[in-house]
Write an enzyme that holds these catalytic residues in place. Structure first.
Site, PDB file in Angstrom:
ATOM      1  N   HIS A  22       0.834  -1.197   0.000  1.00  0.00           N
ATOM      2  CA  HIS A  22       0.000   0.000   0.000  1.00  0.00           C
ATOM      3  C   HIS A  22       0.871   1.250   0.000  1.00  0.00           C
ATOM      4  O   HIS A  22       1.753   1.414   0.827  1.00  0.00           O
ATOM      5  CB  HIS A  22      -0.909  -0.014   1.230  1.00  0.00           C
ATOM      6  CG  HIS A  22      -1.830   1.144   1.298  1.00  0.00           C
ATOM      7  ND1 HIS A  22      -2.253   1.676   2.481  1.00  0.00           N
ATOM      8  CD2 HIS A  22      -2.416   1.879   0.329  1.00  0.00           C
ATOM      9  CE1 HIS A  22      -3.063   2.684   2.246  1.00  0.00           C
ATOM     10  NE2 HIS A  22      -3.172   2.826   0.938  1.00  0.00           N
ATOM     11  N   ASP A  30       6.377   6.013 -21.687  1.00  0.00           N
ATOM     12  CA  ASP A  30       6.270   5.883 -23.142  1.00  0.00           C
ATOM     13  C   ASP A  30       7.657   5.639 -23.745  1.00  0.00           C
ATOM     14  O   ASP A  30       8.654   5.566 -23.023  1.00  0.00           O
ATOM     15  CB  ASP A  30       5.586   7.116 -23.752  1.00  0.00           C
ATOM     16  CG  ASP A  30       6.343   8.428 -23.554  1.00  0.00           C
ATOM     17  OD1 ASP A  30       7.591   8.406 -23.460  1.00  0.00           O
ATOM     18  OD2 ASP A  30       5.682   9.486 -23.518  1.00  0.00           O
ATOM     19  N   ASP A  66      -4.870   3.502  -4.781  1.00  0.00           N
ATOM     20  CA  ASP A  66      -4.971   4.013  -3.416  1.00  0.00           C
ATOM     21  C   ASP A  66      -6.164   4.960  -3.273  1.00  0.00           C
ATOM     22  O   ASP A  66      -6.248   5.971  -3.965  1.00  0.00           O
ATOM     23  CB  ASP A  66      -3.676   4.739  -3.044  1.00  0.00           C
ATOM     24  CG  ASP A  66      -3.493   4.907  -1.558  1.00  0.00           C
ATOM     25  OD1 ASP A  66      -4.487   4.801  -0.807  1.00  0.00           O
ATOM     26  OD2 ASP A  66      -2.348   5.150  -1.142  1.00  0.00           O
ATOM     27  N   MET A  76       2.304  13.111 -16.600  1.00  0.00           N
ATOM     28  CA  MET A  76       3.322  14.137 -16.787  1.00  0.00           C
ATOM     29  C   MET A  76       2.696  15.315 -17.525  1.00  0.00           C
ATOM     30  O   MET A  76       2.180  15.149 -18.635  1.00  0.00           O
ATOM     31  CB  MET A  76       4.499  13.593 -17.597  1.00  0.00           C
ATOM     32  CG  MET A  76       5.585  14.633 -17.846  1.00  0.00           C
ATOM     33  SD  MET A  76       6.853  14.091 -19.012  1.00  0.00           S
ATOM     34  CE  MET A  76       7.761  12.933 -18.010  1.00  0.00           C
ATOM     35  N   TYR A 114       9.834  13.263 -13.171  1.00  0.00           N
ATOM     36  CA  TYR A 114      11.059  12.453 -13.206  1.00  0.00           C
ATOM     37  C   TYR A 114      11.566  12.162 -11.795  1.00  0.00           C
ATOM     38  O   TYR A 114      11.944  11.026 -11.477  1.00  0.00           O
ATOM     39  CB  TYR A 114      12.165  13.148 -14.004  1.00  0.00           C
ATOM     40  CG  TYR A 114      11.929  13.234 -15.493  1.00  0.00           C
ATOM     41  CD1 TYR A 114      11.306  12.214 -16.203  1.00  0.00           C
ATOM     42  CD2 TYR A 114      12.349  14.343 -16.212  1.00  0.00           C
ATOM     43  CE1 TYR A 114      11.105  12.300 -17.567  1.00  0.00           C
ATOM     44  CE2 TYR A 114      12.162  14.436 -17.583  1.00  0.00           C
ATOM     45  CZ  TYR A 114      11.539  13.409 -18.247  1.00  0.00           C
ATOM     46  OH  TYR A 114      11.343  13.485 -19.610  1.00  0.00           O
ATOM     47  N   TYR A 132       3.914  12.364 -24.112  1.00  0.00           N
ATOM     48  CA  TYR A 132       3.392  12.587 -22.759  1.00  0.00           C
ATOM     49  C   TYR A 132       2.482  11.442 -22.314  1.00  0.00           C
ATOM     50  O   TYR A 132       1.496  11.652 -21.619  1.00  0.00           O
ATOM     51  CB  TYR A 132       2.681  13.936 -22.654  1.00  0.00           C
ATOM     52  CG  TYR A 132       3.637  15.101 -22.767  1.00  0.00           C
ATOM     53  CD1 TYR A 132       4.367  15.523 -21.671  1.00  0.00           C
ATOM     54  CD2 TYR A 132       3.824  15.755 -23.978  1.00  0.00           C
ATOM     55  CE1 TYR A 132       5.262  16.583 -21.768  1.00  0.00           C
ATOM     56  CE2 TYR A 132       4.715  16.810 -24.091  1.00  0.00           C
ATOM     57  CZ  TYR A 132       5.427  17.218 -22.984  1.00  0.00           C
ATOM     58  OH  TYR A 132       6.316  18.266 -23.074  1.00  0.00           O
ATOM     59  N   ASN A 134       3.032   9.099 -20.117  1.00  0.00           N
ATOM     60  CA  ASN A 134       3.687   8.571 -18.922  1.00  0.00           C
ATOM     61  C   ASN A 134       2.720   8.687 -17.752  1.00  0.00           C
ATOM     62  O   ASN A 134       2.056   9.710 -17.594  1.00  0.00           O
ATOM     63  CB  ASN A 134       4.957   9.385 -18.615  1.00  0.00           C
ATOM     64  CG  ASN A 134       5.879   9.455 -19.808  1.00  0.00           C
ATOM     65  OD1 ASN A 134       6.333   8.435 -20.303  1.00  0.00           O
ATOM     66  ND2 ASN A 134       6.142  10.656 -20.296  1.00  0.00           N
TER      67      ASN A 134
END
Length: 143
Positions: A22, A30, A66, A76, A114, A132, A134
């Site tokens: 958890h 990508d 979660d 991102m 990042y 984009y 990600n």
């Protein structure tokens, strides 16, 4: 073979998903994402022949998100001045909604993304060509 497990998930990724607890996070990157350098202190799983949407769908088939945080899914952000459309985000939203309705999706500035990805339990490298594409997922609990 096992029933109910998406066949595109390699055994290494299944093991990682089982090990995660958890609050642990995993990033799906990508084809342009700096997978190897980001994963220096975690585990890199290469899935180059697959797109980010199919990998996201397969992971969320098994992993709960979660519910104790505002946005357990993070994208991102597009870098200011980078005039790029992100239609894949709509596909990500549909997949997340399919698996865990009502889940909020947040955005993280590129360099902060990042930094956050460097702390993830694992990094999944896809062959996704969309820009984009990600996403970071935070694991929840099964209730």
């Amino acid at each position: 073979m096992l029933k109910g497990i998406p066949n595109l998930l390699p055994p290494e990724l299944l093991k990682i998903l089982m090990e995660m607890g958890h609050g642990d996070t995993i990033v799906i990157g990508d084809g342009n994402f700096p997978h190897a350098s980001i994963a220096k202190n975690s585990t890199l799983v290469r899935m180059d022949g697959h797109g980010a949407c199919e990998v996201l769908d397969a992971i969320l088939t098994l992993m709960p998100l979660d519910t104790y945080v505002d946005a357990p899914v993070s994208l991102m952000q597009v870098t200011p001045g980078d005039n790029v459309a992100t239609p894949i985000w709509d596909e990500f939203a549909k997949i997340v909604e399919k698996h865990q309705p009502g889940t909020k999706i947040g955005q993280i500035e590129r360099f902060q993304f990042y930094d956050t990805a460097r702390r993830c339990y694992a990094v999944v490298s896809t062959g996704e060509t969309a820009l984009y594409a990600n996403v970071i997922l935070q694991k929840g609990v099964i209730k």
